[in-house]
Design an enzyme around this catalytic site. Structure first.
Site, PDB file in Angstrom:
ATOM      1  N   ASN A  37      35.832  33.808  44.722  1.00 54.36           N
ATOM      2  CA  ASN A  37      35.632  34.518  43.454  1.00 54.36           C
ATOM      3  C   ASN A  37      34.700  33.715  42.555  1.00 54.36           C
ATOM      4  O   ASN A  37      34.222  32.654  42.931  1.00 54.36           O
ATOM      5  CB  ASN A  37      36.985  34.803  42.782  1.00 54.36           C
ATOM      6  CG  ASN A  37      37.751  33.517  42.515  1.00 54.36           C
ATOM      7  OD1 ASN A  37      37.292  32.654  41.776  1.00 54.36           O
ATOM      8  ND2 ASN A  37      38.913  33.375  43.146  1.00 54.36           N
ATOM      9  N   LYS A  69      31.174  32.126  64.790  1.00 59.13           N
ATOM     10  CA  LYS A  69      30.493  33.015  63.841  1.00 59.13           C
ATOM     11  C   LYS A  69      30.526  34.464  64.346  1.00 59.13           C
ATOM     12  O   LYS A  69      30.198  34.725  65.514  1.00 59.13           O
ATOM     13  CB  LYS A  69      29.046  32.539  63.674  1.00 59.13           C
ATOM     14  CG  LYS A  69      28.338  33.228  62.555  1.00 59.13           C
ATOM     15  CD  LYS A  69      26.970  32.650  62.309  1.00 59.13           C
ATOM     16  CE  LYS A  69      26.213  33.547  61.356  1.00 59.13           C
ATOM     17  NZ  LYS A  69      24.813  33.666  61.684  1.00 59.13           N
ATOM     18  N   PHE A 120      47.630  31.400  33.791  1.00 54.31           N
ATOM     19  CA  PHE A 120      46.499  32.139  33.234  1.00 54.31           C
ATOM     20  C   PHE A 120      46.605  33.581  33.707  1.00 54.31           C
ATOM     21  O   PHE A 120      47.180  33.858  34.761  1.00 54.31           O
ATOM     22  CB  PHE A 120      45.171  31.541  33.724  1.00 54.31           C
ATOM     23  CG  PHE A 120      44.665  30.433  32.833  1.00 54.31           C
ATOM     24  CD1 PHE A 120      45.344  29.237  32.745  1.00 54.31           C
ATOM     25  CD2 PHE A 120      43.499  30.600  32.092  1.00 54.31           C
ATOM     26  CE1 PHE A 120      44.889  28.215  31.929  1.00 54.31           C
ATOM     27  CE2 PHE A 120      43.028  29.586  31.266  1.00 54.31           C
ATOM     28  CZ  PHE A 120      43.725  28.388  31.185  1.00 54.31           C
ATOM     29  N   LYS A 145      56.762  35.609  36.412  1.00 59.49           N
ATOM     30  CA  LYS A 145      56.540  34.302  37.044  1.00 59.49           C
ATOM     31  C   LYS A 145      57.334  33.191  36.348  1.00 59.49           C
ATOM     32  O   LYS A 145      57.145  32.019  36.664  1.00 59.49           O
ATOM     33  CB  LYS A 145      55.036  33.981  37.066  1.00 59.49           C
ATOM     34  CG  LYS A 145      54.200  35.036  37.817  1.00 59.49           C
ATOM     35  CD  LYS A 145      52.786  34.561  38.116  1.00 59.49           C
ATOM     36  CE  LYS A 145      51.932  35.695  38.662  1.00 59.49           C
ATOM     37  NZ  LYS A 145      50.670  35.266  39.249  1.00 59.49           N
TER      38      LYS A 145
HETATM   39  N1  CTP Z   1      48.087  32.495  40.913  1.00 61.39           N
HETATM   40  C1  CTP Z   1      48.633  31.649  41.845  1.00 61.39           C
HETATM   41  N2  CTP Z   1      48.617  31.994  43.162  1.00 61.39           N
HETATM   42  C2  CTP Z   1      48.082  33.153  43.572  1.00 61.39           C
HETATM   43  C3  CTP Z   1      47.523  34.033  42.617  1.00 61.39           C
HETATM   44  C4  CTP Z   1      47.529  33.679  41.287  1.00 61.39           C
HETATM   45  O1  CTP Z   1      49.129  30.570  41.478  1.00 61.39           O
HETATM   46  N3  CTP Z   1      48.079  33.453  44.862  1.00 61.39           N
HETATM   47  C5  CTP Z   1      48.146  32.118  39.494  1.00 61.39           C
HETATM   48  C6  CTP Z   1      46.800  31.804  38.862  1.00 61.39           C
HETATM   49  O2  CTP Z   1      46.504  30.425  38.979  1.00 61.39           O
HETATM   50  C7  CTP Z   1      47.019  32.208  37.420  1.00 61.39           C
HETATM   51  C8  CTP Z   1      48.064  33.293  37.487  1.00 61.39           C
HETATM   52  O3  CTP Z   1      48.655  33.192  38.787  1.00 61.39           O
HETATM   53  O4  CTP Z   1      47.565  31.145  36.655  1.00 61.39           O
HETATM   54  C9  CTP Z   1      47.578  34.689  37.302  1.00 61.39           C
HETATM   55  O5  CTP Z   1      46.523  34.966  38.155  1.00 61.39           O
HETATM   56  P1  CTP Z   1      45.816  36.387  38.104  1.00 61.39           P
HETATM   57  O6  CTP Z   1      44.750  36.423  39.148  1.00 61.39           O
HETATM   58  O7  CTP Z   1      45.474  36.744  36.695  1.00 61.39           O
HETATM   59  O8  CTP Z   1      47.001  37.348  38.459  1.00 61.39           O
HETATM   60  P2  CTP Z   1      47.778  37.722  39.746  1.00 61.39           P
HETATM   61  O9  CTP Z   1      49.169  37.224  39.590  1.00 61.39           O
HETATM   62  O10 CTP Z   1      47.043  37.289  40.970  1.00 61.39           O
HETATM   63  O11 CTP Z   1      47.830  39.281  39.636  1.00 61.39           O
HETATM   64  P3  CTP Z   1      46.628  40.384  39.678  1.00 61.39           P
HETATM   65  O12 CTP Z   1      45.478  39.737  40.434  1.00 61.39           O
HETATM   66  O13 CTP Z   1      47.258  41.498  40.391  1.00 61.39           O
HETATM   67  O14 CTP Z   1      46.291  40.685  38.257  1.00 61.39           O
END
Ligand code: CTP
Length: 406
Positions: A210, A289, A324, A342
């Protein structure tokens, strides 16, 4: 006020070949809009002429206790009165000995003796001189006076030897300078911060990832260090250098990040998960690959472990967990859901569509949300945003009755 902008720095330069680096530091300080006054010892001037520093600092250079005193003012007293911090770089064995003995036989040593402002000393010399018990004793004494003395770097020296004695990097000196001005409200607190994206392999050449640059997580790590925390930074693949003074662990995939975090989380009082962890990984990454033989390609994805949710479920009674939420719509609603689901103490809601917030920019505009409600933080640099997040964390530590005062 951000960083060193507006800070009045009195830079004392003594006679080492590293004096030319002090000229570069002057330039760095001016670039950050610090207000620099330079004091040169006689030996320093042998290496770099006063004109160089005067041109870089944009002001005349102080060299002599009396010549600087045309109007009957006392330069050795007034210079430090009009400064916020004193930086001595490079500090030679001779200057260190002078200061340890409390001497005032040149302008620089007299200014230090009369100073009531924080003093940061950056030694640079031959490694035998640095490691000599006399110098080591002197450095101990300077620390007892309350001065901050940086450890010199190790490597090739101008004298041809290899060892301790190099002037520390500017990044390290800058961090130490900033910490002189920072509150010490995280002193003694162990924090773990994650930053950056993760990469999920498709084949040996390709991956899913990402747009996260890691800038917010690194800003959190630097600002926590300045406030006295002991910091572990777990970073996904980012193009940022290790911030000085902390443990930095580099990982690639969500699985590696999870293992790294879980191995350390129990020992940490505060955990901040700023990383943009990939939610999905390729079920079986190809060993070789993948060739573009077919008309399309189907990838089977499996859900990665939610590291933050797992940390929430095993959270210790004294632990503060900060997450976050990267959102493009229904920010507060989504943040509230993630805060509850969470088991977090605080969530930082980030608008990833804002032009000046979110991925890869140096600024951010966030909303902080905890059990007591939400707080909108204005558009700020990521470092200033990080400081606001630490303010909120300190309030939580405080209300838990555990915060150590600075
Ligand atoms: N996070 C994590 N592990 C994952 C996904 C997310 O620890 N596999 C943590 C991120 O570091 C962040 C928080 O969860 O602190 C929220 O991440 P975000 O991408 O906003 O949300 P998701 O919980 O992944 O939900 P969605 O993508 O469905 O909004």
């Amino acid at each position: 006020m951000a960083g060193l902008q507006g800070k009045r720095i009195l830079l004392g330069v003594s006679g080492s070949i590293a004096a030319y680096k002090a000229a570069e530091w002057t330039r760095e300080l001016v670039k950050e809009e610090a207000l620099v006054q330079v004091i040169l010892t006689e030996a320093a001037e042998r290496f770099v002429p006063a004109l160089t520093f005067a041109a870089l600092a944009g002001t005349s250079v102080h060299r002599d206790m009396f010549a600087d005193d045309p109007e009957g003012m006392m330069a050795h007293i007034n210079l430090s009165r009009e400064a916020d911090a004193l930086l001595i770089a490079p500090a030679t064995a001779q200057t260190i000995a002078r200061l340890a003995a409390g001497m005032a036989d040149n302008l620089l040593s007299a200014v230090v003796l009369a100073a009531r402002i924080p003093v940061l000393i950056c030694p640079a010399m031959n490694s035998a001189m640095f490691n000599h018990p006399a110098t080591q004793d002197n450095i101990r004494r300077l620390r007892q006076f309350g001065y901050r003395v940086l450890q010199p770097g190790c490597g090739g020296l101008a004298c041809g030897e290899v060892g301790d004695g190099r002037l520390p990097d500017w990044d390290e000196a800058r961090e130490a300078l900033l910490s002189l001005f920072a509150p010490t409200d995280l002193r003694g607190i162990k924090v773990l911060i994650t930053a950056g994206p993760t990469r999920e392999a498709i084949d040996p050449a390709r991956y899913l990832s990402n747009r996260s640059s890691g800038k917010m997580g690194f800003a959190l790590a630097r600002t926590a260090m300045r406030r006295g925390a002991s910091v572990t930074l777990v970073a996904g693949p980012v193009a940022l250098a290790d911030p000085p003074g902390m443990e930095v662990l580099r990982v690639e995939s969500a699985k590696e990040m999870a293992e790294c975090v879980f191995a350390r989380s129990a020992q940490c009082r505060v955990i901040v998960k700023a990383a943009a962890v990939a939610d999905f990984a390729v079920e079986a990454a190809a060993e070789h690959k993948i060739k573009k033989t077919g008309t399309g390609l189907q990838l089977d994805l499996v859900k990665n472990i939610d590291i933050l949710a797992e940390l929430g479920s095993r959270k210790g009674p004294r632990q503060i967990l900060v997450g976050f939420a990267a959102e493009s719509r229904e920010h507060l609603q989504e943040g509230t859901r993630k805060l509850q689901e969470k088991n977090l103490d605080l969530i930082v809601i980030n608008d990833i569509l804002g032009a000046h917030s979110g991925f890869d920019v140096d600024t951010n505009q966030v909303t902080l949300l905890d059990q007591n409600g939400s707080q909108e933080i204005p558009l700020l640099s990521k470092e200033d945003t990080a400081d606001r997040i630490w303010d909120a964390v300190c309030a939580l530590l405080s209300s838990a009755g555990e915060k150590r005062s600075g």
